[in-house]
Scaffold this motif. Structure first.
Motif, PDB file in Angstrom:
ATOM      1  N   UNK A  81       0.831  -1.209   0.000  1.00 51.02           N
ATOM      2  CA  UNK A  81       0.000   0.000   0.000  1.00 51.02           C
ATOM      3  C   UNK A  81       0.867   1.262   0.000  1.00 51.02           C
ATOM      4  N   UNK A  82       0.308   2.344  -0.551  1.00 47.37           N
ATOM      5  CA  UNK A  82       1.080   3.589  -0.689  1.00 47.37           C
ATOM      6  C   UNK A  82       0.229   4.824  -0.369  1.00 47.37           C
ATOM      7  N   UNK A  83      -0.639   4.702   0.633  1.00 51.61           N
ATOM      8  CA  UNK A  83      -1.463   5.854   0.989  1.00 51.61           C
ATOM      9  C   UNK A  83      -0.720   6.841   1.874  1.00 51.61           C
ATOM     10  N   UNK A  84      -1.468   7.795   2.408  1.00 51.41           N
ATOM     11  CA  UNK A  84      -0.911   8.767   3.327  1.00 51.41           C
ATOM     12  C   UNK A  84      -0.289   9.966   2.648  1.00 51.41           C
TER      13      UNK A  84
ATOM     14  N   UNK B  14     -12.486  17.757  -0.068  1.00 50.29           N
ATOM     15  CA  UNK B  14     -11.505  18.355   0.828  1.00 50.29           C
ATOM     16  C   UNK B  14     -12.139  18.500   2.217  1.00 50.29           C
ATOM     17  N   UNK B  15     -11.298  18.887   3.195  1.00 51.07           N
ATOM     18  CA  UNK B  15     -11.797  19.048   4.557  1.00 51.07           C
ATOM     19  C   UNK B  15     -11.228  20.335   5.129  1.00 51.07           C
ATOM     20  N   UNK B  40       0.084  16.451   2.342  1.00 52.63           N
ATOM     21  CA  UNK B  40      -0.242  17.142   1.093  1.00 52.63           C
ATOM     22  C   UNK B  40       0.334  16.391  -0.096  1.00 52.63           C
ATOM     23  N   UNK B  41      -0.278  16.565  -1.246  1.00 52.25           N
ATOM     24  CA  UNK B  41       0.284  15.999  -2.474  1.00 52.25           C
ATOM     25  C   UNK B  41       1.501  16.847  -2.855  1.00 52.25           C
ATOM     26  N   UNK B  42       2.635  16.188  -2.950  1.00 48.79           N
ATOM     27  CA  UNK B  42       3.882  16.894  -3.253  1.00 48.79           C
ATOM     28  C   UNK B  42       4.202  16.734  -4.735  1.00 48.79           C
ATOM     29  N   UNK B  43       4.655  17.833  -5.354  1.00 50.10           N
ATOM     30  CA  UNK B  43       5.066  17.768  -6.753  1.00 50.10           C
ATOM     31  C   UNK B  43       6.513  17.309  -6.801  1.00 50.10           C
ATOM     32  N   UNK B  44       6.718  15.991  -6.843  1.00 49.59           N
ATOM     33  CA  UNK B  44       8.075  15.449  -6.839  1.00 49.59           C
ATOM     34  C   UNK B  44       8.837  15.880  -8.071  1.00 49.59           C
ATOM     35  N   UNK B 111      -4.610  18.888   0.060  1.00 41.59           N
ATOM     36  CA  UNK B 111      -4.576  18.020   1.244  1.00 41.59           C
ATOM     37  C   UNK B 111      -4.992  16.607   0.839  1.00 41.59           C
ATOM     38  N   UNK B 112      -4.296  15.604   1.383  1.00 41.34           N
ATOM     39  CA  UNK B 112      -4.639  14.215   1.057  1.00 41.34           C
ATOM     40  C   UNK B 112      -5.042  13.438   2.302  1.00 41.34           C
ATOM     41  N   UNK B 113      -4.408  13.742   3.454  1.00 44.95           N
ATOM     42  CA  UNK B 113      -4.706  12.963   4.664  1.00 44.95           C
ATOM     43  C   UNK B 113      -4.651  13.865   5.890  1.00 44.95           C
ATOM     44  N   UNK B 114      -5.491  13.553   6.868  1.00 46.63           N
ATOM     45  CA  UNK B 114      -5.549  14.310   8.119  1.00 46.63           C
ATOM     46  C   UNK B 114      -5.674  13.327   9.278  1.00 46.63           C
TER      47      UNK B 114
END
Lengths: 84, 170
Positions: A81-84, B14-15, B40-44, B111-114
């Motif tokens: 898995x690769x979430x988070x 979103x939240x 957060x989603x990072x622009x790698x 935002x992706x996770x909290x």
């Protein structure tokens, strides 16, 4: 007995299948045996042969490959898995 | 003792971080600490992404991940997040925890996770929050697919995430 099988993420794409219901041969009684049974279908199913990047859940709980299968189980194969 | 309040959501929307944090202590005066984490989603940058035989036409078009799509296992996802928070509750003392994980297509900066944990003292809140994130990364059935100039690419699991989760077992 039959089980419901799900595939996710890159594995789902490689197989071109997201789920199937399968009647198991009598000698397929564990997750490992199910994996071997599916991998024996040939390409692209041999993707299941290596367990290095394969994880499995039975009835929505991550388990080891030696886990026994029962009728109506829900089995899912997926990459780490690769979430988070 | 009151039961620990656990709330888990898997959603496309979103939240609001402020609303979520405030809700953990609303109507009570025993909460002394709320620790939270926002992913957060990072622009790698491209050098961090293994791309083979990619024709590069203009540097600015290949510089970053353009978007990310989150797939999950409906049903198991919610159960696994609840189990992770329940596991944290056996190790630390806290009043409530909130976990939100977004799915679907997300852009860099979104935002992706909290994760937030409310407790009497900061030690429990900090530790439980970090534990929940570490276990979420290795046990919750989410998969990220990056849109890159070379096409879609499933993100590989990181060994560092496994080690981060493993240190809680020592």
């Amino acid at each position: 007995m039959s089980v419901k099988i799900y595939f996710f993420a890159g594995l789902r794409e490689a197989l071109g299948v997201s789920s199937e219901t399968l009647a198991l041969p009598t000698d397929v009684t564990s997750v490992a045996a199910l994996r071997d049974h599916l991998a024996a279908r040939g390409e692209p199913w041999s993707a299941l042969a290596s367990t290095r990047n394969l994880r499995v859940a039975v009835n929505q709980q991550m388990v080891g490959f030696d886990t026994a299968l029962h009728a109506e189980d829900e089995v899912a194969f997926f990459p780490p898995v690769t979430g988070g | 003792m009151m039961a620990t309040h656990i709330s888990v959501s898997v959603q496309e929307a979103d939240f609001d971080v402020g609303i979520e944090i405030a809700a953990l202590s609303a109507g009570r005066d025993d909460v002394g600490a709320v620790a939270s984490f926002v992913g957060l989603v990072r622009a790698d940058k491209l050098e961090n992404i293994k791309l083979v035989n990619v024709k590069v036409d203009a540097q600015d078009t290949v510089d970053t991940v353009h978007a990310m799509t989150l797939e999950h296992y409906p049903g198991m996802t919610e159960k696994s997040l609840e189990a992770i928070v329940a596991e944290a509750a056996t190790r630390w003392s806290f009043f409530g925890a909130r976990v939100i994980h977004r799915v679907g297509r997300l852009l860099p900066g979104e935002r992706i996770v909290f994760v937030a944990v409310a407790s009497a003292h900061r030690g429990d809140a900090f530790a439980a929050c970090e534990f929940i994130m570490d276990y979420l990364k290795t046990r919750a059935p989410f998969w990220k697919k990056e849109d890159t100039p070379a096409g879609g690419r499933w993100v590989d699991a990181r060994d560092s995430d496994d080690s981060a989760a493993a240190r809680w077992e020592e």
